[in-house]
Design an enzyme around this catalytic site. Structure first.
Site, PDB file in Angstrom:
ATOM      1  N   THR A 189       0.786  -1.150   0.013  1.00 27.06           N
ATOM      2  CA  THR A 189      -0.136   0.019   0.027  1.00 27.06           C
ATOM      3  C   THR A 189       0.968   1.262   0.085  1.00 27.06           C
ATOM      4  O   THR A 189       0.606   2.308  -0.621  1.00 27.06           O
ATOM      5  CB  THR A 189      -1.005  -0.008   1.065  1.00 27.06           C
ATOM      6  OG1 THR A 189      -0.461   0.119   2.454  1.00 27.06           O
ATOM      7  CG2 THR A 189      -1.833  -1.143   1.275  1.00 27.06           C
ATOM      8  N   ALA A 235      -2.985   4.163  -1.076  1.00 21.52           N
ATOM      9  CA  ALA A 235      -4.208   3.473  -1.434  1.00 21.52           C
ATOM     10  C   ALA A 235      -4.377   2.168  -0.466  1.00 21.52           C
ATOM     11  O   ALA A 235      -4.020   1.122  -1.108  1.00 21.52           O
ATOM     12  CB  ALA A 235      -4.182   3.120  -3.069  1.00 21.52           C
ATOM     13  N   HIS A 236      -4.475   2.409   0.888  1.00 23.49           N
ATOM     14  CA  HIS A 236      -4.435   1.203   1.717  1.00 23.49           C
ATOM     15  C   HIS A 236      -5.440   0.248   1.367  1.00 23.49           C
ATOM     16  O   HIS A 236      -5.033  -0.837   0.989  1.00 23.49           O
ATOM     17  CB  HIS A 236      -4.605   1.810   2.937  1.00 23.49           C
ATOM     18  CG  HIS A 236      -3.431   2.568   3.609  1.00 23.49           C
ATOM     19  ND1 HIS A 236      -2.051   2.101   3.667  1.00 23.49           N
ATOM     20  CD2 HIS A 236      -3.394   3.869   4.194  1.00 23.49           C
ATOM     21  CE1 HIS A 236      -1.183   2.926   4.118  1.00 23.49           C
ATOM     22  NE2 HIS A 236      -2.100   4.042   4.373  1.00 23.49           N
ATOM     23  N   ASP A 237      -6.736   0.779   1.590  1.00 25.00           N
ATOM     24  CA  ASP A 237      -7.661  -0.373   1.527  1.00 25.00           C
ATOM     25  C   ASP A 237      -8.062  -0.634   0.068  1.00 25.00           C
ATOM     26  O   ASP A 237      -8.415  -1.716  -0.065  1.00 25.00           O
ATOM     27  CB  ASP A 237      -8.955   0.394   2.272  1.00 25.00           C
ATOM     28  CG  ASP A 237      -8.765   0.468   3.886  1.00 25.00           C
ATOM     29  OD1 ASP A 237      -7.892   0.085   4.284  1.00 25.00           O
ATOM     30  OD2 ASP A 237      -9.678   1.188   4.328  1.00 25.00           O
TER      31      ASP A 237
END
Length: 310
Positions: A189, A235-237
């Site tokens: 991420t 853009a983690h999730d």
């Protein structure tokens, strides 16, 4: 609905989330992607208290996925307060989140994917309440943890990512259960940054969803600007959602994963790679997980933009 070809490959997802700005971005992607069918949204505390995250989940669902039920965990501490979990607001599904997961999985054996991007509390409670449910889950995909690729170990502390740090006991339970687990942690991420220019192009070219992503990301951008990412948001999730439909864009490593549950590094995720043959009893008795260790970040961002533009 989306043509004959996609019916065979629909990913039927319960999205377990703590919305959350990057959670909102991941939800918009799922609502728009033709190969994803959202069958439920369960909320967990994390980015804010449970009333706030549940209200956010209800708002997002009504705007982008109006027919999808929302259920939440009730109670303020991680694996405690089990007795009180039945009391749920009327505007929601009427199930506690973990009970919704158990019931939905049992009604659709082998078909449901759990996409978990907050604390892993709801999934651990589902395992506790429904022994045997793990064998009925198609796959669990988690945004959480970090494995030290490119030197990245944590963001909540120097050693831990926020989701595993917030309920390390739940994370260790989930990663050790007899279901298929894939983990997209900070290693990938942090490689995938939605820059201001990228977000502006969505605002101007991806309709209502693109404008929403731009608007919601303004708050996040200010937060990350102090965090060494001056020109965008991690853009983690969304990375975990992208993995569901485009896992060829990720490099992964197999092996059992443990989560430290106490001490100054509580929440640290450690994988024993399958290539390591040293005897390690605390890992060896547990099932393999797939941990993401590399990503084609440009392609992952293109996937997002193309999905919102369609």
């Amino acid at each position: 609905m989306h043509g004959h070809g996609n019916d065979m490959t629909k990913h039927r997802i319960i999205f377990d989330t703590d919305p959350g700005i990057d959670d909102a971005i991941a939800l918009v992607f799922q609502a728009r992607h033709p190969a994803i069918e959202l069958v439920g949204i369960t909320s967990v505390f994390g980015n804010a208290d449970i009333d706030t995250t549940t209200a956010n989940a209800r708002y997002l669902a009504s705007r982008f996925a109006p027919h999808v039920p929302v259920a939440h965990i009730h109670g303020k501490d991680a694996l405690g307060e089990i007795e009180r979990i039945g009391h749920v607001d009327k505007q929601e599904d009427g199930h506690a989140a973990h009970r919704f997961i158990v019931d939905t999985v049992r009604a659709n054996p082998g078909e449901i994917m759990l996409l978990a991007v907050g604390l892993l509390t709801n999934l651990a409670l589902a395992l506790k309440e429904g022994p045997g449910v793990a064998a009925l889950v198609h796959e669990v995909v988690v945004m959480g943890g970090a494995f030290g690729i490119h030197g990245v170990l944590g963001n909540a502390t120097p050693a831990t990512e926020a989701n595993t740090h917030g309920d390390p006991d739940a994370a260790d339970i989930v990663f050790g259960a007899p279901w298929k687990v894939s983990i997209a942690g900070l290693d990938v991420t942090h490689e995938t940054v939605m820059t201001r220019a990228f977000l502006a192009s969505l605002r101007d070219g991806a309709g209502d969803a693109g404008r929403f992503v731009w608007d919601v990301s303004r708050f996040y951008q200010g937060f990350h600007a102090d965090d060494g990412v001056p020109d965008g948001i991690y853009a983690h999730d969304y990375s975990a959602a992208a993995y569901v439909v485009a896992r060829d864009l990720f490099a992964t490593r197999r092996g059992p994963v443990r989560v430290l549950t106490d001490g100054i590094a509580a929440g640290l995720t450690i994988q024993k790679p399958d290539s390591m043959h040293t005897h390690a009893p605390d890992w060896d008795a547990r099932p393999d997980c797939e941990a993401c260790i590399g990503v084609d970040a440009d392609a992952v961002l293109d996937l997002f933009a193309n999905t919102l533009r369609n």
